[in-house]
Design a protein around this motif. Sequence first.
Motif, PDB file in Angstrom:
ATOM      1  N   GLU A  64       0.864  -1.174   0.000  1.00 24.44           N
ATOM      2  CA  GLU A  64       0.000   0.000   0.000  1.00 24.44           C
ATOM      3  C   GLU A  64       0.902   1.225   0.000  1.00 24.44           C
ATOM      4  O   GLU A  64       1.847   1.308   0.797  1.00 24.44           O
ATOM      5  N   ILE A  65       0.627   2.171  -0.889  1.00 25.79           N
ATOM      6  CA  ILE A  65       1.493   3.332  -1.080  1.00 25.79           C
ATOM      7  C   ILE A  65       0.639   4.600  -1.075  1.00 25.79           C
ATOM      8  O   ILE A  65      -0.441   4.641  -1.669  1.00 25.79           O
ATOM      9  N   LYS A  66       1.138   5.646  -0.401  1.00 23.31           N
ATOM     10  CA  LYS A  66       0.448   6.931  -0.412  1.00 23.31           C
ATOM     11  C   LYS A  66       1.453   8.058  -0.653  1.00 23.31           C
ATOM     12  O   LYS A  66       2.603   7.995  -0.207  1.00 23.31           O
ATOM     13  N   CYS A  67       1.013   9.056  -1.394  1.00 22.94           N
ATOM     14  CA  CYS A  67       1.818  10.243  -1.654  1.00 22.94           C
ATOM     15  C   CYS A  67       1.760  11.135  -0.418  1.00 22.94           C
ATOM     16  O   CYS A  67       0.680  11.377   0.142  1.00 22.94           O
ATOM     17  N   VAL A  68       2.917  11.627   0.044  1.00 23.12           N
ATOM     18  CA  VAL A  68       2.968  12.399   1.292  1.00 23.12           C
ATOM     19  C   VAL A  68       3.862  13.629   1.151  1.00 23.12           C
ATOM     20  O   VAL A  68       4.761  13.677   0.304  1.00 23.12           O
ATOM     21  N   ASN A  69       3.589  14.610   2.006  1.00 26.27           N
ATOM     22  CA  ASN A  69       4.474  15.768   2.206  1.00 26.27           C
ATOM     23  C   ASN A  69       4.792  16.533   0.927  1.00 26.27           C
ATOM     24  O   ASN A  69       5.880  17.102   0.782  1.00 26.27           O
ATOM     25  N   ILE A 125       8.542  12.667  -9.842  1.00 28.20           N
ATOM     26  CA  ILE A 125       8.948  11.860  -8.692  1.00 28.20           C
ATOM     27  C   ILE A 125       8.304  12.457  -7.446  1.00 28.20           C
ATOM     28  O   ILE A 125       8.183  13.688  -7.329  1.00 28.20           O
ATOM     29  N   ILE A 126       7.870  11.613  -6.543  1.00 30.39           N
ATOM     30  CA  ILE A 126       7.155  12.068  -5.350  1.00 30.39           C
ATOM     31  C   ILE A 126       7.654  11.327  -4.110  1.00 30.39           C
ATOM     32  O   ILE A 126       8.072  10.173  -4.190  1.00 30.39           O
ATOM     33  N   PRO A 127       7.608  11.982  -2.953  1.00 32.18           N
ATOM     34  CA  PRO A 127       7.851  11.257  -1.695  1.00 32.18           C
ATOM     35  C   PRO A 127       6.612  10.434  -1.352  1.00 32.18           C
ATOM     36  O   PRO A 127       5.480  10.899  -1.515  1.00 32.18           O
ATOM     37  N   VAL A 128       6.833   9.208  -0.913  1.00 25.35           N
ATOM     38  CA  VAL A 128       5.718   8.332  -0.546  1.00 25.35           C
ATOM     39  C   VAL A 128       6.016   7.653   0.780  1.00 25.35           C
ATOM     40  O   VAL A 128       7.154   7.636   1.258  1.00 25.35           O
TER      41      VAL A 128
END
Length: 233
Positions: A64-69, A125-128
């Motif tokens: 399970e992955i979520k985009c954060v910050n 690219i995103i922090p996750v």
Amino acid sequence: MALIPIDSNWYDAHATFYGDMHGDETMQGAYSYGDLFQQGYGLETTALSTALFHGGYTCGACFEIKCVNDPQWCKKDVRSITVTTTNFCPPNYSKPDGNWCNPPQKHFDLSMKMFTTIAIYEAGIIPVQYRRVPCVKSGGVRFELRRNLYFLMVLVYNVANAGYVFRVSIKESNTNWAPMTHNWGQFWDIGINLVGEGLSFWVTTSDGKALKFDSIVPFNWQFGQTYEGSINF
């Protein structure tokens, strides 16, 4: 080997994407996992960096992955996605500071469809944050037979719950169980001729659970065929 457990804790990583919205360039795993649509994975897939891939043992695991910050790029109306590991994101040592899949970085290279579910395309690219979760699969564990008369290779896939396989043994009609060798991804092989023999498998997943698939492959099997068990983890 340090295996990634199923737990409720979130861990930091980054994510990018590859291919396009229709799955082009994502349908064949780096270790020839096969046609991901045909095998039931579709676009809900990811490649992992070396730090998470563990030589291919992690293939089949679900995250399970979520985009954060990153409020500029994270979509606010989507909580998270769940994907199955089907590929490897190789390191590029010619760019030690510019390749997110280089060790020791933890990185997910998602299909574009899944990346744009949680983030804006232009982000790149995103922090996750991620956590390993049980896999939900339809039907039984599947065994695809490959190679030639002298070398049998078996792809074990569609594995529920733990998701990835840690040990496989094989048995023909009139012999004892023999361990198979981990080849790559979730391919397992044994270097003896088993053509014309009915086959059984004993599969152990990363959480230590084991199931026997007795006489799942008939004596008249052929290379390229897939056999599905009546049970799953």
